[in-house]
Design a protein around this motif. Sequence first.
Motif, short mmCIF file in Angstrom:
data_model
loop_
_atom_site.label_atom_id
_atom_site.label_comp_id
_atom_site.label_asym_id
_atom_site.label_seq_id
_atom_site.Cartn_x
_atom_site.Cartn_y
_atom_site.Cartn_z
N LEU A 20 0.39 -1.69 -0.46
CA LEU A 20 -0.08 0.17 -0.40
C LEU A 20 0.78 1.77 0.22
O LEU A 20 0.27 1.99 -0.41
N ALA A 21 1.84 0.55 0.49
CA ALA A 21 3.37 2.35 0.53
C ALA A 21 4.61 1.79 1.34
O ALA A 21 4.20 1.11 1.23
N GLU A 22 5.95 2.94 0.64
CA GLU A 22 6.66 2.35 1.07
C GLU A 22 6.36 3.50 2.11
O GLU A 22 6.57 5.31 1.45
N LEU A 23 7.63 3.46 3.50
CA LEU A 23 7.74 4.18 4.31
C LEU A 23 8.90 4.65 4.18
O LEU A 23 9.60 3.97 4.60
N VAL A 24 9.47 5.85 3.78
CA VAL A 24 11.00 6.19 3.50
C VAL A 24 10.95 7.01 4.36
O VAL A 24 10.71 8.11 4.80
N VAL A 25 12.39 6.70 5.62
CA VAL A 25 12.53 6.78 6.94
C VAL A 25 13.31 8.09 6.31
O VAL A 25 14.22 8.27 5.61
N THR A 26 12.67 9.39 7.49
CA THR A 26 13.77 10.89 7.24
C THR A 26 14.37 10.92 8.05
O THR A 26 14.75 12.17 8.62
N GLY A 27 14.01 10.60 9.88
CA GLY A 27 14.11 10.65 11.01
C GLY A 27 13.60 9.85 12.32
O GLY A 27 12.97 8.77 12.04
N TRP A 32 10.33 6.16 18.59
CA TRP A 32 9.32 6.52 17.27
C TRP A 32 10.70 6.86 15.52
O TRP A 32 11.55 7.69 15.87
N LEU A 33 9.77 6.68 14.68
CA LEU A 33 10.58 6.53 13.24
C LEU A 33 9.57 7.95 12.16
O LEU A 33 8.48 7.57 12.80
N ASP A 34 10.42 8.87 11.69
CA ASP A 34 9.51 9.19 10.80
C ASP A 34 9.89 9.20 9.62
O ASP A 34 10.87 8.14 9.49
N ALA A 35 8.87 9.48 8.68
CA ALA A 35 8.75 9.05 7.23
C ALA A 35 7.94 9.33 6.45
O ALA A 35 7.32 10.36 7.14
N ARG A 36 8.69 9.50 4.93
CA ARG A 36 7.56 10.31 4.14
C ARG A 36 7.04 9.12 3.74
O ARG A 36 7.40 8.06 2.79
#
Length: 113
Positions: A20-27, A32-36
């Motif tokens: 459904l989506a790729e979650l590209v880690v941004t930090g 917690w991880l953040d992603a685009r």
Amino acid sequence: MKDDHSVVWTLHRRDDDQVLAELVVTGGDFPWLDARVQPRDGLAELRPLFAEQLRRLDGDTDVETSESAYEAIRKAVTLRYPEGDEVPEFILHIDGDAAWWRWHDEPFDQEDD
């Protein structure tokens, strides 16, 4: 986990394993991880679940109401580590093209016998 913004986790539909989506880690800020979010076909129909979860978190709702929103998401999707294995337990939020989550390597609801 390496400190590399090219790390990609994937979100899958639980019933057919469709990506459904790729979650590209941004930090992130441990735990917690953040992603685009790079959406794929099928994510749009599940976005209302994530919107409802955020609405309940932002509102004055009780724990049971928040947990039911979380459960609806967990029944609909699975999260995969960058290596491809399924994450046993996670709390994932998606808002537009931003995602943030925490995970655990063991299910939260395991009971000791």
